[in-house]
Design a protein around this motif. Structure first.
Motif, PDB file in Angstrom:
ATOM      1  N   GLY A 692      30.613  37.929 -31.968  1.00 26.26           N
ATOM      2  CA  GLY A 692      31.936  38.410 -32.341  1.00 26.26           C
ATOM      3  C   GLY A 692      31.920  39.743 -33.060  1.00 26.26           C
ATOM      4  N   PHE A 693      30.756  40.112 -33.618  1.00 30.83           N
ATOM      5  CA  PHE A 693      30.623  41.389 -34.314  1.00 30.83           C
ATOM      6  C   PHE A 693      29.806  42.348 -33.435  1.00 30.83           C
ATOM      7  CE2 PHE A 693      31.394  38.274 -37.581  1.00 30.83           C
ATOM      8  CZ  PHE A 693      32.308  38.895 -38.418  1.00 30.83           C
ATOM      9  N   ASN A 694      30.288  43.552 -33.298  1.00 27.61           N
ATOM     10  CA  ASN A 694      29.695  44.477 -32.332  1.00 27.61           C
ATOM     11  C   ASN A 694      28.648  45.416 -32.931  1.00 27.61           C
ATOM     12  OD1 ASN A 694      31.425  43.426 -30.389  1.00 27.61           O
ATOM     13  ND2 ASN A 694      33.047  44.905 -30.881  1.00 27.61           N
ATOM     14  N   LEU A 695      28.165  45.102 -34.108  1.00 31.82           N
ATOM     15  CA  LEU A 695      27.211  45.983 -34.783  1.00 31.82           C
ATOM     16  C   LEU A 695      25.787  45.656 -34.353  1.00 31.82           C
ATOM     17  CD1 LEU A 695      27.521  48.261 -36.908  1.00 31.82           C
ATOM     18  CD2 LEU A 695      26.882  46.580 -38.634  1.00 31.82           C
ATOM     19  N   THR A 696      25.067  46.675 -33.915  1.00 32.61           N
ATOM     20  CA  THR A 696      23.686  46.496 -33.492  1.00 32.61           C
ATOM     21  C   THR A 696      22.811  47.583 -34.119  1.00 32.61           C
ATOM     22  OG1 THR A 696      24.072  47.816 -31.488  1.00 32.61           O
ATOM     23  CG2 THR A 696      24.296  45.429 -31.289  1.00 32.61           C
ATOM     24  N   LYS A 697      21.522  47.310 -34.151  1.00 38.57           N
ATOM     25  CA  LYS A 697      20.562  48.248 -34.736  1.00 38.57           C
ATOM     26  C   LYS A 697      19.895  49.065 -33.637  1.00 38.57           C
ATOM     27  CE  LYS A 697      16.860  48.304 -38.227  1.00 38.57           C
ATOM     28  NZ  LYS A 697      17.593  48.935 -39.309  1.00 38.57           N
ATOM     29  N   LYS A 698      19.645  50.334 -33.941  1.00 34.88           N
ATOM     30  CA  LYS A 698      18.910  51.184 -33.012  1.00 34.88           C
ATOM     31  C   LYS A 698      17.460  50.730 -32.953  1.00 34.88           C
ATOM     32  CE  LYS A 698      19.386  55.619 -33.315  1.00 34.88           C
ATOM     33  NZ  LYS A 698      19.417  56.974 -33.917  1.00 34.88           N
ATOM     34  N   ARG A 757      22.107  52.381 -37.233  1.00 33.90           N
ATOM     35  CA  ARG A 757      23.068  51.596 -36.458  1.00 33.90           C
ATOM     36  C   ARG A 757      23.379  52.287 -35.132  1.00 33.90           C
ATOM     37  NH1 ARG A 757      21.528  48.152 -39.809  1.00 33.90           N
ATOM     38  NH2 ARG A 757      22.872  47.414 -41.475  1.00 33.90           N
ATOM     39  N   GLU A 758      23.413  51.480 -34.098  1.00 37.86           N
ATOM     40  CA  GLU A 758      23.809  51.976 -32.783  1.00 37.86           C
ATOM     41  C   GLU A 758      25.302  52.266 -32.788  1.00 37.86           C
ATOM     42  OE1 GLU A 758      22.951  53.650 -29.932  1.00 37.86           O
ATOM     43  OE2 GLU A 758      21.350  52.161 -29.818  1.00 37.86           O
ATOM     44  N   TYR A 759      25.732  53.213 -31.967  1.00 35.00           N
ATOM     45  CA  TYR A 759      27.171  53.458 -31.849  1.00 35.00           C
ATOM     46  C   TYR A 759      27.851  52.190 -31.331  1.00 35.00           C
ATOM     47  CZ  TYR A 759      25.879  58.396 -32.172  1.00 35.00           C
ATOM     48  OH  TYR A 759      25.375  59.600 -32.591  1.00 35.00           O
ATOM     49  N   LEU A 760      29.065  51.946 -31.823  1.00 35.37           N
ATOM     50  CA  LEU A 760      29.813  50.766 -31.390  1.00 35.37           C
ATOM     51  C   LEU A 760      30.240  50.927 -29.931  1.00 35.37           C
ATOM     52  CD1 LEU A 760      32.118  50.222 -34.511  1.00 35.37           C
ATOM     53  CD2 LEU A 760      30.067  48.931 -33.909  1.00 35.37           C
ATOM     54  N   ARG A 761      29.928  49.927 -29.124  1.00 33.31           N
ATOM     55  CA  ARG A 761      30.324  49.983 -27.713  1.00 33.31           C
ATOM     56  C   ARG A 761      31.747  49.450 -27.520  1.00 33.31           C
ATOM     57  NH1 ARG A 761      26.126  51.428 -24.638  1.00 33.31           N
ATOM     58  NH2 ARG A 761      24.030  51.205 -25.498  1.00 33.31           N
ATOM     59  N   ASP A 762      32.160  48.606 -28.426  1.00 32.09           N
ATOM     60  CA  ASP A 762      33.518  48.073 -28.358  1.00 32.09           C
ATOM     61  C   ASP A 762      34.128  48.213 -29.748  1.00 32.09           C
ATOM     62  OD1 ASP A 762      35.854  46.871 -27.707  1.00 32.09           O
ATOM     63  OD2 ASP A 762      35.042  44.829 -27.594  1.00 32.09           O
ATOM     64  N   GLY A 763      34.599  49.404 -30.047  1.00 32.94           N
ATOM     65  CA  GLY A 763      35.134  49.711 -31.369  1.00 32.94           C
ATOM     66  C   GLY A 763      35.309  51.209 -31.502  1.00 32.94           C
ATOM     67  N   LEU A 793      30.253  55.459 -40.080  1.00 34.24           N
ATOM     68  CA  LEU A 793      31.559  54.819 -40.308  1.00 34.24           C
ATOM     69  C   LEU A 793      32.123  54.340 -38.977  1.00 34.24           C
ATOM     70  CD1 LEU A 793      33.068  57.583 -42.636  1.00 34.24           C
ATOM     71  CD2 LEU A 793      32.186  55.370 -43.393  1.00 34.24           C
ATOM     72  N   GLY A 794      32.405  53.046 -38.892  1.00 36.00           N
ATOM     73  CA  GLY A 794      32.967  52.517 -37.655  1.00 36.00           C
ATOM     74  C   GLY A 794      33.946  51.389 -37.921  1.00 36.00           C
ATOM     75  N   THR A 795      34.843  51.165 -36.978  1.00 36.35           N
ATOM     76  CA  THR A 795      35.797  50.064 -37.116  1.00 36.35           C
ATOM     77  C   THR A 795      35.816  49.243 -35.823  1.00 36.35           C
ATOM     78  OG1 THR A 795      37.737  51.254 -36.243  1.00 36.35           O
ATOM     79  CG2 THR A 795      37.247  51.506 -38.588  1.00 36.35           C
ATOM     80  N   GLN A 796      36.090  47.971 -35.988  1.00 40.65           N
ATOM     81  CA  GLN A 796      36.158  47.059 -34.868  1.00 40.65           C
ATOM     82  C   GLN A 796      37.390  46.186 -35.009  1.00 40.65           C
ATOM     83  OE1 GLN A 796      32.834  44.312 -34.649  1.00 40.65           O
ATOM     84  NE2 GLN A 796      34.008  42.879 -33.356  1.00 40.65           N
ATOM     85  N   GLU A 797      38.172  46.124 -33.964  1.00 37.58           N
ATOM     86  CA  GLU A 797      39.336  45.245 -33.965  1.00 37.58           C
ATOM     87  C   GLU A 797      38.899  43.844 -33.560  1.00 37.58           C
ATOM     88  OE1 GLU A 797      42.099  47.156 -31.412  1.00 37.58           O
ATOM     89  OE2 GLU A 797      42.303  48.920 -32.685  1.00 37.58           O
TER      90      GLU A 797
END
Length: 829
Positions: A692-698, A757-763, A793-797
């Motif tokens: 459910g969370f789109n945060l991933t590590k490089k 952190r990897e760039y958000l793919r869905d956010g 800085l990133g946001t996810q809906e």
């Protein structure tokens, strides 16, 4: 007759008692070092000795802590010096150009001894009583020589709230006979510890920025006295010995030869005491003189000689702790002895150089005013469109004691933009701020303005870049020519209620006071809207993020009067309009102009949470934007009434034992129902690769063979190569996203770690680092690669809610002006 004789004999027998000062032991009722004295007992002792030595001691209160405890300082000198104390102060300031007129007499060295800036380094405050007693001991010819030849200032406890937090706890849990076992309860200080002040700020790193009440009040007094010497007494880990100068490298390159030389002299005097007693110590290691916001460096930048002393011990040591490696037990009594020795050694060193320390201080300020060092003789700060920011910057300059004014007329000149290195043409407007380098405090000005400080050694443990242009988000230029500033006049904001019906009031969004204005409106029940896109009305353009206060939804008899009054209070200029239809952009009833609801904000604290990160959040709400925040213990996450919470803030910390599967599920359900989660720095680890969370590590690069065959002796430098103690980076920002509103095109932040952190793919990737983001400060060669092409800085809906990931703390130490605006966006938008 016999009764009269007995009476006089009694008086004669009591006379020695009245003539002798009360000892710390007599006052406390226990031997010094056998128990921690409470803060009130220490102040009572200082007050008592003042009453017994009114011709040699003057105790004043210069402020109070956040919890209401007095901040006190004692002036100690000979009766002759005390009788002309104010004359000494004025002659001193006149001699260095900080007061008009010429001195009519020479002045003795002024020495300021600061104890207990870190509350749980509690040996310091206890030592101050012994130092005061011995200075007033008329039988001690050495200390009486000190009083005759100098003015001594003792601050027994800079941080009384932290000190009491520690001592109250320790005195509650200690055994009747102190347990020296290292794993005993009395050596396990609970969160958040006593190191920090009420708002959990490190006061030893606040000298330049003066964000804290205690610092602000102390530096008012400091600037009134400008001591020649400042000593700062600390403690370090309990396994260590004792540190005194010479300091470690790096020194700031602009510290004078005399300041460096006297650093060595201090070490020589301290060494004699320690060698005589066979005490262990070290020098030239760990404690450098680089970052100009410490209790040793900020005074040094102000012309004094500033030094740090570090005693092994700290909050873990208690009254005694066994040290098997050292084959001893470290006691509070022995720690007091060491700090007492360096206190006297300090005064001996100053006495040995009493004429030189005064003459060098005068020369330092005289050269600054008449022949300032450095390439720039003037600094120009552009003011148009950021008048409130300039007002805030001017207030900070006032606290520093730096003089400034305006250009007074339009000028075309050549200048170097203070975040770059190239000279360019500058059009200076009459209202632009001008700071001349020809003033006594120009060294302080130059050092705090420098965008890229020269670092002579990579092994340093704090911030390595601090340029004022970055800190305040200013467009500033250094000029090689001397400009004489005109008188600065603060612009008064006036918001007149128009003589026509007002449809709405418009307020720009670009300054910290704009957030305070919004906060007060929301607390008072006003409906506030914001435009998520730029618009134009009445031929005036407004940026995204602009606040709109419509009469609709704010039906109250005194609507106009209240809104304009609140705006004036916070230096906000309002634009009244007659209509809700715009020339371009979105009309005020459009979906692009949503309402800002007054959120219920909750911040997490407790074990595992970084005290300073949490403290920055707490201080931000209570002292900076003055909006209510509810604090909860991290262990209570599962039992929170989620339906009552709008925003949940997770400060930096280790959440592995805090957020398990059940907590994660509760958080997700709450977010989907409309909640907003703000996860800061290491708190984001709790959501890495979680469903459910789109945060991933490089993916990190594989280790090379050279990484496996490192030299043990290079360990410290190896660690430095994989660090960024605090460096300036310019984020690439999505200016269309509400998180970035009001932050401008150039958002510079202080990066202290790499989270890869990897760039958000869905956010939404709102702020990120590219190949060219680095601006200034030390970054190790291994760390450099990690700080490229990575999300900050990133946001996810998520359902009706949102998660905001912050791999950087925008309100770190309350330093960064633009960061405060960004954090307000995160909370309110």
């Amino acid at each position: 007759m016999l009764k009269i004789i007995r009476f006089f004999l009694l008086l004669l027998s009591l006379n020695p008692i009245f003539a002798q000062n009360t000892t710390p032991e007599q006052h406390l009722g226990f031997p010094l070092g056998s128990k921690f004295a409470f803060h009130s007992q220490i102040l009572q002792y200082f007050t008592l000795l003042q009453s017994q030595n009114q011709d040699r001691v003057k105790l004043i209160q210069y402020g109070s802590s956040n919890e209401g405890r007095p901040l006190m300082i004692a002036f100690i000198s000979s009766p002759d010096n005390m009788g002309k104390l104010e004359s000494i102060r004025q002659n001193h300031l006149k001699s260095i150009g900080l007061m008009e007129g010429k001195p009519d007499a020479s002045v003795p060295p002024i020495v300021w001894l600061s104890y207990n800036v870190h509350g749980n380094e509690s040996v310091s405050a206890n030592t101050s009583m012994q130092v005061l007693y011995e200075l007033l001991n008329k039988q001690n010819t050495l200390t009486q020589d000190f009083l005759k030849n100098m003015v001594i200032m003792i601050d027994p406890c800079i941080n009384p709230d932290g000190y009491e937090r520690y001592t109250q706890w320790y005195n509650r849990v200690q055994n009747a006979v102190p347990d020296v076992t290292p794993f005993a309860l009395e050596h396990d200080e609970p969160w958040p510890g006593g190191r920090f002040n009420h708002y959990l700020f490190d006061l030893n790193r606040d000298w330049a920025w003066q964000t804290q009440k205690e610092t602000q009040e102390r530096i008012v007094l400091y600037n009134q006295w400008m001591p020649h010497f400042h000593a700062d007494f600390h403690e370090m880990g309990s396994s260590r010995s004792y540190y005194f100068p010479p300091a470690a490298k790096p020194f700031h390159k602009d510290f004078t030869a005399w300041q460096r030389q006297f650093n060595d002299i201090i070490g020589e005097y301290c060494r004699k005491y320690f060698d005589k007693n066979n005490w262990a110590y070290f020098t030239k290691y760990n404690y450098d003189l680089f970052y100009p916001s410490y209790g040793d460096t900020w005074p040094t930048v102000n012309g004094a000689v500033g030094v740090t002393y570090e005693q092994g011990g700290g909050g873990r040591a208690g009254l005694g702790i066994e040290r098997k490696e050292e084959h001893d037990t470290l006691t509070l009594k022995s720690r007091i002895s060491h700090h007492y020795a360096t206190s006297l050694a300090t005064l001996e060193a100053v006495l040995s150089q009493k004429e030189k320390i005064v003459s060098e201080f005068i020369k330092y300020h005289d050269n600054a005013a008449k022949a300032p060092a450095g390439n720039f003789k003037s600094y120009v700060i552009k003011t148009k469109g950021q008048e409130e920011r300039i007002r805030s910057f001017g207030s900070w300059l006032d606290k520093q004691g730096i003089l400034y004014g305006t250009a007074g007329k339009a000028i075309n000149a050549k200048g170097t933009e203070m975040t770059g290195i190239t000279e360019e043409s500058v059009k200076i407007e009459s209202s632009d701020l001008v700071i001349s380098a020809y003033q006594p405090k120009s060294n302080l000005l130059r050092i705090l303005f420098e965008p890229k400080p020269v670092l002579e050694d990579s092994v340093t443990y704090d911030v390595t870049s601090w340029g004022l242009s970055y800190i305040f988000g200013l467009k500033a230029y250094g000029l090689k020519e001397k400009l004489v500033p005109s008188t600065y006049k603060t612009e008064t904001i006036r918001n007149t209620v128009p003589n026509y019906p007002v449809y709405a009031y418009i307020a720009r969004w670009s300054e910290v006071e704009d957030a305070v204005f919004l906060s007060e409106l929301l607390k008072n029940g006003f409906l506030v809207k914001t435009s998520n896109i730029p618009f134009e009305i009445d031929k005036i353009s407004f940026n995204s993020g602009t606040l709109i206060i419509t009469k609709k939804g704010n039906e109250r008899a005194d609507f106009d009067k209240q809104v304009t009054a609140i705006a004036e209070k916070h230096f906000v200029k309002l634009t009244p309009v007659k209509t809700g239809m715009v020339t371009s952009g979105a009309d005020f009833g459009d979906d692009h102009v949503p309402s800002i609801n007054a959120p219920k904000v909750v911040a997490v604290s407790g074990e595992g949470i970084s005290p300073t990160s949490f403290g920055a959040v707490w201080h931000y709400f209570e002292q900076q934007i003055k909006y209510p925040v509810t604090i909860v213990n991290a262990t209570k996450l599962l039992s929170l009434p989620w339906s009552e919470i709008d925003v949940l803030i997770l400060p930096d910390g280790k959440y592995g034992d805090i957020i398990g599967e059940k907590q994660l599920e509760a958080l997700q359900n709450w977010i989907k129902a409309g909640g907003k989660l703000i996860a800061m720095e290491s708190a984001t680890d709790a959501f890495l690769n979680k469903p459910g969370f789109n945060l991933t590590k490089k993916y990190s690069e594989k280790k090379k063979d050279a990484d496996f065959f490192k030299k043990y002796g290079d360990q410290e430098r190896e660690d430095a190569s994989d660090s960024s103690p605090g460096s300036m980076f310019q984020l690439t920002m999505d200016e269309t996203h509400p998180l970035s509103f009001g932050c401008g095109k150039e958002y510079v932040t202080l990066v202290r770690d790499a989270y890869e952190r990897e760039y958000l793919r869905d956010g939404w990737n709102v702020g990120y680092l590219t190949e060219t983001s680095y601006k200034a400060g030390f970054v190790g060669n291994k760390m450099a690669g990690k700080l490229k092409n990575t999300l900050i800085l990133g946001t996810q809906e998520m359902g009706r809610g949102q998660v905001i990931y912050m791999m950087d703390d925008p309100i770190f130490r309350a330093m960064l002006y633009q960061g405060k605006i960004l954090f307000a966006n995160a909370v309110f938008r």
